[in-house]
Design an enzyme around this catalytic site. Structure first.
Site, PDB file in Angstrom:
ATOM      1  N   ARG A 157      42.948  40.733  40.080  1.00 22.36           N
ATOM      2  CA  ARG A 157      42.822  39.186  39.690  1.00 22.36           C
ATOM      3  C   ARG A 157      44.066  38.904  38.742  1.00 22.36           C
ATOM      4  O   ARG A 157      44.211  39.499  37.694  1.00 22.36           O
ATOM      5  CB  ARG A 157      41.475  39.243  38.770  1.00 22.36           C
ATOM      6  CG  ARG A 157      41.217  37.721  38.268  1.00 22.36           C
ATOM      7  CD  ARG A 157      39.933  37.822  37.459  1.00 22.36           C
ATOM      8  NE  ARG A 157      39.406  36.518  37.054  1.00 22.36           N
ATOM      9  CZ  ARG A 157      39.434  36.067  35.745  1.00 22.36           C
ATOM     10  NH1 ARG A 157      40.308  36.748  35.056  1.00 22.36           N
ATOM     11  NH2 ARG A 157      38.953  34.962  35.558  1.00 22.36           N
ATOM     12  N   SER A 198      32.761  32.555  45.558  1.00 22.82           N
ATOM     13  CA  SER A 198      32.097  32.219  44.415  1.00 22.82           C
ATOM     14  C   SER A 198      31.523  30.940  44.378  1.00 22.82           C
ATOM     15  O   SER A 198      31.795  29.842  45.008  1.00 22.82           O
ATOM     16  CB  SER A 198      32.961  32.172  43.276  1.00 22.82           C
ATOM     17  OG  SER A 198      33.568  33.381  42.904  1.00 22.82           O
ATOM     18  N   LYS A 247      36.859  33.635  31.225  1.00 24.72           N
ATOM     19  CA  LYS A 247      37.305  32.215  32.025  1.00 24.72           C
ATOM     20  C   LYS A 247      37.373  31.324  30.864  1.00 24.72           C
ATOM     21  O   LYS A 247      36.575  31.295  30.028  1.00 24.72           O
ATOM     22  CB  LYS A 247      36.315  32.104  33.034  1.00 24.72           C
ATOM     23  CG  LYS A 247      36.779  31.191  33.978  1.00 24.72           C
ATOM     24  CD  LYS A 247      35.681  30.968  35.183  1.00 24.72           C
ATOM     25  CE  LYS A 247      36.302  30.095  36.267  1.00 24.72           C
ATOM     26  NZ  LYS A 247      35.157  29.855  37.501  1.00 24.72           N
TER      27      LYS A 247
END
Length: 207
Positions: free
Chosen positions: A40, A108, A137
């Site tokens: 990521r 997602s 996030k």
């Protein structure tokens, strides 16, 4: 498809805060027994980041572990990796054209409507969350919670990955609520000297 129950996410920003290279972290996690890993990176994909992802891909391939790249269909194809997409990324149908039919594609979702719409997309698994409050996030979606996870479980037969605020302490209740796999960012990473042990602990917990 059947996903491993423990699905660690190697977040480059978290690695930078810990002062650990991606290669060292992946080596420790592979030694701990992981069978899947998501790379990521939310910043600019510089040449250095691309080369880093390439080294991670090599380590995963040598260990027969599946690598999933976050967001970037083009780089996933170049590295012969799977791909995970968010709601604001390239639509799954278009990404599949780039990725090819044989590579894993995840997507997602954050509510029942998004999950129902995902049923029409050519994806192999769906993720939902955040299950709990999360710090990984910047602008997280509303918390789904365990009740929401149970609702989402009833809406799909595809493998369901839970993400968001999942720790070793709450992992069992997330699995009991219907998750097939636990995607973990913050609690997956720690000091390098403890990382293999942490990975082994997670795999025992996830079962």
């Amino acid at each position: 498809m059947t996903l491993p129950r423990y699905y660690p996410i190697l977040d480059t920003a978290t690695l930078a805060r810990l002062g650990i290279s991606a290669e060292a972290a992946v080596a420790a996690m592979l030694a701990g027994g992981i069978r899947i890993l998501q790379f990521r990176h939310k910043g600019h994909y510089s040449r250095d980041v691309f080369e880093q992802a390439g080294r991670v891909a090599t380590l995963c391939r040598e260990a027969n572990a599946q690598l999933i790249l976050d967001d970037r269909a083009d780089i996933a194809r170049l590295l012969n990796a799977g791909l995970h997409l968010g709601q604001d990324d390239l639509p799954p149908r278009e990404a599949r054209r780039i990725l090819g039919a044989e590579r894993t594609l995840g997507f997602s979702t954050h509510n029942a409507l998004q999950l129902e719409m995902a049923q029409e997309q050519p994806v192999d698994y769906v993720a939902t969350g955040p299950i709990f409050q999360t710090a990984s996030k910047q602008n997280p979606d509303p918390v789904v919670g365990l009740a929401g996870l149970r609702q989402m479980r009833a809406l799909t037969a595809r493998p369901l990955v839970a993400i968001g605020g999942i720790t070793r302490e709450n992992a069992h209740e997330v699995l009991e609520a219907g998750a097939d796999s636990l995607a973990v960012i913050g609690d997956a990473l720690c000091e390098l000297s403890e990382l293999r042990k942490r990975t082994e602990e997670w795999i025992r917990i996830a079962g």
